[in-house]
Motif scaffolding. Structure first.
Motif, PDB file in Angstrom:
ATOM      1  N   ARG A 192       0.802  -1.223   0.000  1.00 38.84           N
ATOM      2  CA  ARG A 192       0.000   0.000   0.000  1.00 38.84           C
ATOM      3  C   ARG A 192       0.832   1.269   0.000  1.00 38.84           C
ATOM      4  O   ARG A 192       0.304   2.362  -0.197  1.00 38.84           O
ATOM      5  N   GLU A 193       2.160   1.148   0.215  1.00 37.99           N
ATOM      6  CA  GLU A 193       2.990   2.347   0.113  1.00 37.99           C
ATOM      7  C   GLU A 193       3.158   2.792  -1.333  1.00 37.99           C
ATOM      8  O   GLU A 193       3.585   3.901  -1.617  1.00 37.99           O
ATOM      9  N   ASN A 197      11.378   9.826  -2.582  1.00 45.25           N
ATOM     10  CA  ASN A 197      11.019   8.493  -3.084  1.00 45.25           C
ATOM     11  C   ASN A 197      12.199   7.973  -3.897  1.00 45.25           C
ATOM     12  O   ASN A 197      12.263   8.169  -5.108  1.00 45.25           O
TER      13      ASN A 197
END
Length: 259
Positions: A19-20, A142
């Motif tokens: 879910r990240e 990220n």
């Protein structure tokens, strides 16, 4: 030249969503007994993200970077019928067919630029690769890099080649540089850009690029809304990459100035 050989496997078990990730990838088991991170054709950016992921990964591998094995993954319709979560159920329903999997690196940790060291040549090759493929998503926020078995691994190239989301204007991107490289997570460590460019030009031959492009599944290139044929799209990817490579010195200068 050794041609790339992408295996095709069948998904036999959906294990858990990640879910990240904004596109809800999942850890799955395939019929070869291995675990993979499955990227779904039914996710937000659709099949274009799979093409970017595939091409970015195989280009990275071709220039000597560590990349988990990429496989084509068949997903049948039975998985959506047994999934209680409606969001995942819909994702599985719209992803029936051929998807893309990355070999799951168990116990890998997310790369932290403040903790993990990386040599200048490797950092420079990743920076230039991301300039070549216009990858907007390898930043401090990220990193899309993993540290596994004491080595740096390149993952998640799905935000690359963003020109292909608007095919009518794709030629406008041919001669552009990549100013967003200023935000790259490895830019400060990329102190061998010139050396990296020489190695990339030596390793990334036209034959290798053509081999990678020709391996893109035809199914991923077909859309009712597109006027370009799959053959024309493949020719465009080919021209894009060869043009970018011919201008790599401009990308070196841009990255060096940004440092």
């Amino acid at each position: 030249m050794q041609k790339i050989d992408i295996r095709t496997v069948d998904v036999i078990q959906y294990l858990q969503p990640l879910r990240e990730g904004g596109s809800l990838p999942a850890i799955v088991k395939a019929d070869d007994g291995f675990l993979y991170v499955l990227k779904f054709r039914g996710a937000g950016q659709g099949k274009m993200a799979l093409i970017a992921e595939f091409m970015g990964g195989e280009l990275a591998r071709a220039i000597g970077l560590k990349v988990p094995e990429l496989v084509f993954m068949n997903l049948d319709e039975s998985f959506s019928k047994t999934q209680p979560d409606e969001e995942i159920q819909d994702l599985l329903k719209f992803s029936v067919g051929l998807n893309l999997g990355l070999h799951f690196l168990s116990s890998a940790i997310t790369f932290d630029p403040l903790v993990t060291t990386v040599d200048g040549l490797t950092a420079s090759k990743i920076v230039l690769l991301d300039s070549l493929i216009s990858n907007i998503d390898r930043t401090d926020k990220n990193t899309n890099l993993l540290y596994w078995n004491k080595e740096l691994w390149v993952i998640d190239n799905g935000a690359s080649f963003y020109f292909h989301h608007n095919w009518p204007n794709w030629t406008e991107h041919l001669t552009r540089t990549f100013p967003l490289i200023k935000d790259h997570v490895l830019l400060k460590k990329a102190d061998q850009l010139t050396e990296a460019a020489v190695e990339i030009k030596r390793l990334l031959t036209e034959d290798i690029i053509r081999d990678i492009v020709s391996s893109i599944p035809e199914d991923w290139l077909q859309s009712e809304s597109e006027t370009m044929s799959p053959a024309d799209m493949k020719a465009a990817y080919m021209e894009y990459m060869t043009t970018k490579l011919s201008n790599i010195d401009l990308l070196v200068k841009e990255a060096a100035d940004a440092r």
